[in-house]
Motif scaffolding. Structure first.
Motif, PDB file in Angstrom:
ATOM      1  N   GLY A   1       0.776  -1.225   0.000  1.00 49.19           N
ATOM      2  CA  GLY A   1       0.000   0.000   0.000  1.00 49.19           C
ATOM      3  C   GLY A   1       0.808   1.276   0.000  1.00 49.19           C
ATOM      4  N   LYS A   2       2.123   1.145  -0.098  1.00 47.93           N
ATOM      5  CA  LYS A   2       2.985   2.335  -0.073  1.00 47.93           C
ATOM      6  C   LYS A   2       3.801   2.420  -1.349  1.00 47.93           C
ATOM      7  N   GLU A   3       4.293   3.619  -1.629  1.00 53.50           N
ATOM      8  CA  GLU A   3       5.145   3.800  -2.789  1.00 53.50           C
ATOM      9  C   GLU A   3       6.540   3.237  -2.535  1.00 53.50           C
ATOM     10  N   ARG A   4       7.202   2.938  -3.619  1.00 54.34           N
ATOM     11  CA  ARG A   4       8.582   2.460  -3.507  1.00 54.34           C
ATOM     12  C   ARG A   4       9.467   3.560  -2.931  1.00 54.34           C
ATOM     13  N   GLU A   5      10.374   3.152  -2.065  1.00 57.19           N
ATOM     14  CA  GLU A   5      11.242   4.109  -1.362  1.00 57.19           C
ATOM     15  C   GLU A   5      12.701   3.771  -1.632  1.00 57.19           C
ATOM     16  N   GLY A   6      13.485   4.780  -1.947  1.00 56.95           N
ATOM     17  CA  GLY A   6      14.917   4.576  -2.087  1.00 56.95           C
ATOM     18  C   GLY A   6      15.561   4.465  -0.726  1.00 56.95           C
ATOM     19  N   VAL A   7      16.374   3.437  -0.517  1.00 54.29           N
ATOM     20  CA  VAL A   7      16.982   3.177   0.782  1.00 54.29           C
ATOM     21  C   VAL A   7      18.456   3.571   0.796  1.00 54.29           C
ATOM     22  N   SER A   8      19.185   3.134  -0.228  1.00 59.90           N
ATOM     23  CA  SER A   8      20.623   3.380  -0.265  1.00 59.90           C
ATOM     24  C   SER A   8      21.141   3.174  -1.678  1.00 59.90           C
ATOM     25  N   CYS A   9      22.322   3.708  -1.930  1.00 59.92           N
ATOM     26  CA  CYS A   9      22.913   3.591  -3.262  1.00 59.92           C
ATOM     27  C   CYS A   9      24.433   3.624  -3.143  1.00 59.92           C
ATOM     28  N   ILE A  10      25.101   2.919  -4.041  1.00 56.80           N
ATOM     29  CA  ILE A  10      26.557   2.922  -4.073  1.00 56.80           C
ATOM     30  C   ILE A  10      27.035   2.906  -5.519  1.00 56.80           C
ATOM     31  N   HIS A  11      28.110   3.660  -5.793  1.00 54.94           N
ATOM     32  CA  HIS A  11      28.759   3.516  -7.088  1.00 54.94           C
ATOM     33  C   HIS A  11      29.790   2.403  -6.930  1.00 54.94           C
ATOM     34  N   PHE A  12      29.686   1.389  -7.740  1.00 58.12           N
ATOM     35  CA  PHE A  12      30.440   0.160  -7.488  1.00 58.12           C
ATOM     36  C   PHE A  12      31.945   0.382  -7.558  1.00 58.12           C
TER      37      PHE A  12
ATOM     38  N   TYR B   1      27.337   7.506 -13.643  1.00 58.53           N
ATOM     39  CA  TYR B   1      28.529   8.033 -12.972  1.00 58.53           C
ATOM     40  C   TYR B   1      28.285   8.329 -11.507  1.00 58.53           C
ATOM     41  N   THR B   2      27.019   8.515 -11.142  1.00 65.87           N
ATOM     42  CA  THR B   2      26.736   8.974  -9.792  1.00 65.87           C
ATOM     43  C   THR B   2      25.418   8.432  -9.289  1.00 65.87           C
ATOM     44  N   CYS B   3      25.332   8.351  -7.958  1.00 67.61           N
ATOM     45  CA  CYS B   3      24.073   7.978  -7.313  1.00 67.61           C
ATOM     46  C   CYS B   3      23.144   9.183  -7.165  1.00 67.61           C
ATOM     47  N   SER B   4      23.618  10.362  -7.462  1.00 65.79           N
ATOM     48  CA  SER B   4      22.799  11.543  -7.276  1.00 65.79           C
ATOM     49  C   SER B   4      21.477  11.400  -8.004  1.00 65.79           C
ATOM     50  N   GLY B   5      20.388  11.628  -7.285  1.00 70.80           N
ATOM     51  CA  GLY B   5      19.067  11.488  -7.893  1.00 70.80           C
ATOM     52  C   GLY B   5      18.619  10.056  -8.058  1.00 70.80           C
ATOM     53  N   TYR B   6      19.257   9.130  -7.330  1.00 67.91           N
ATOM     54  CA  TYR B   6      18.969   7.710  -7.559  1.00 67.91           C
ATOM     55  C   TYR B   6      17.528   7.346  -7.243  1.00 67.91           C
ATOM     56  N   VAL B   7      16.903   8.094  -6.353  1.00 67.16           N
ATOM     57  CA  VAL B   7      15.547   7.744  -5.946  1.00 67.16           C
ATOM     58  C   VAL B   7      14.586   7.771  -7.125  1.00 67.16           C
ATOM     59  N   THR B   8      14.812   8.661  -8.069  1.00 68.31           N
ATOM     60  CA  THR B   8      13.899   8.787  -9.206  1.00 68.31           C
ATOM     61  C   THR B   8      14.543   8.359 -10.516  1.00 68.31           C
ATOM     62  N   LYS B   9      15.753   7.825 -10.429  1.00 65.14           N
ATOM     63  CA  LYS B   9      16.473   7.408 -11.650  1.00 65.14           C
ATOM     64  C   LYS B   9      15.799   6.204 -12.282  1.00 65.14           C
ATOM     65  N   ALA B  10      15.852   6.096 -13.577  1.00 65.32           N
ATOM     66  CA  ALA B  10      15.333   4.925 -14.289  1.00 65.32           C
ATOM     67  C   ALA B  10      16.463   3.910 -14.398  1.00 65.32           C
ATOM     68  N   PHE B  11      16.464   2.937 -13.515  1.00 66.90           N
ATOM     69  CA  PHE B  11      17.513   1.933 -13.489  1.00 66.90           C
ATOM     70  C   PHE B  11      17.370   0.939 -14.633  1.00 66.90           C
ATOM     71  N   ASP B  12      18.519   0.425 -15.088  1.00 70.28           N
ATOM     72  CA  ASP B  12      18.522  -0.496 -16.226  1.00 70.28           C
ATOM     73  C   ASP B  12      18.019  -1.885 -15.854  1.00 70.28           C
ATOM     74  N   TYR B  13      18.446  -2.370 -14.706  1.00 73.26           N
ATOM     75  CA  TYR B  13      18.130  -3.746 -14.313  1.00 73.26           C
ATOM     76  C   TYR B  13      17.599  -3.778 -12.892  1.00 73.26           C
ATOM     77  N   TRP B  14      16.666  -4.693 -12.647  1.00 75.09           N
ATOM     78  CA  TRP B  14      16.064  -4.870 -11.335  1.00 75.09           C
ATOM     79  C   TRP B  14      16.094  -6.338 -10.944  1.00 75.09           C
ATOM     80  N   GLY B  15      16.249  -6.580  -9.647  1.00 80.06           N
ATOM     81  CA  GLY B  15      16.098  -7.922  -9.133  1.00 80.06           C
ATOM     82  C   GLY B  15      14.649  -8.243  -8.864  1.00 80.06           C
ATOM     83  N   GLN B  16      14.426  -9.462  -8.385  1.00 80.28           N
ATOM     84  CA  GLN B  16      13.047  -9.932  -8.173  1.00 80.28           C
ATOM     85  C   GLN B  16      12.513  -9.561  -6.796  1.00 80.28           C
ATOM     86  N   GLY B  17      13.394  -9.130  -5.907  1.00 75.76           N
ATOM     87  CA  GLY B  17      12.974  -8.707  -4.576  1.00 75.76           C
ATOM     88  C   GLY B  17      13.113  -9.808  -3.540  1.00 75.76           C
TER      89      GLY B  17
END
Length: 125
Positions: free
Chosen positions: A42-53, A102-118
């Motif tokens: 019932g909630k929107e997706r939330e960005g938790v953390s990000c790292i540049h590998f 190049y950066t995690c800046s704005g990662y919360v709304t970024k369109a990521f290329d690949y996603w896991g299944q959760g």
């Protein structure tokens, strides 16, 4: 085949810890940022953390700062999310995602290329 696979979720009591893993296959994470997200019912997706590998820059949501730690293992092509002092409001499905960026800046709304299944995390007594 390009794939992200999360693992490590489960049931834990409030105050407990879990370590989530995000293993990549079919590509190297070296030029990617990897984000951890969560979505509770019932909630929107939330960005938790990000790292540049490669660069190692890290970002955290205010709600998890000081309790969660994101890290990487280049040999295993894997990113981890260590979650300590878990609270019931952390209950959610946790997803990792990778974006060639190049950066995690704005990662919360970024369109990521690949996603896991959760992976499900439940914090309850």
């Amino acid at each position: 085949q390009v794939q992200l696979v999360e693992s490590g979720g489960g049931l834990v009591q409030p105050g407990g810890s879990l370590r989530l893993s995000c293993a990549a296959s079919g590509f190297t994470l070296n030029y990617y940022v990897i984000g951890w997200f969560r979505q509770a019912p019932g909630k929107e997706r939330e960005g938790v953390s990000c790292i540049h590998f490669s660069r190692g820059n890290t970002y955290y949501a205010d709600s998890v700062k000081g309790r969660f730690t994101i890290s990487k293992d280049k040999d295993k092509n894997t990113v981890y999310l260590q979650m300590n002092s878990l609270k019931p409001e952390a209950t959610a499905v946790y997803y990792c995602a990778a974006d060639r960026s190049y950066t995690c800046s704005g990662y919360v709304t970024k369109a990521f290329d690949y996603w896991g299944q959760g992976t499900q995390v439940t914090v309850s007594s």
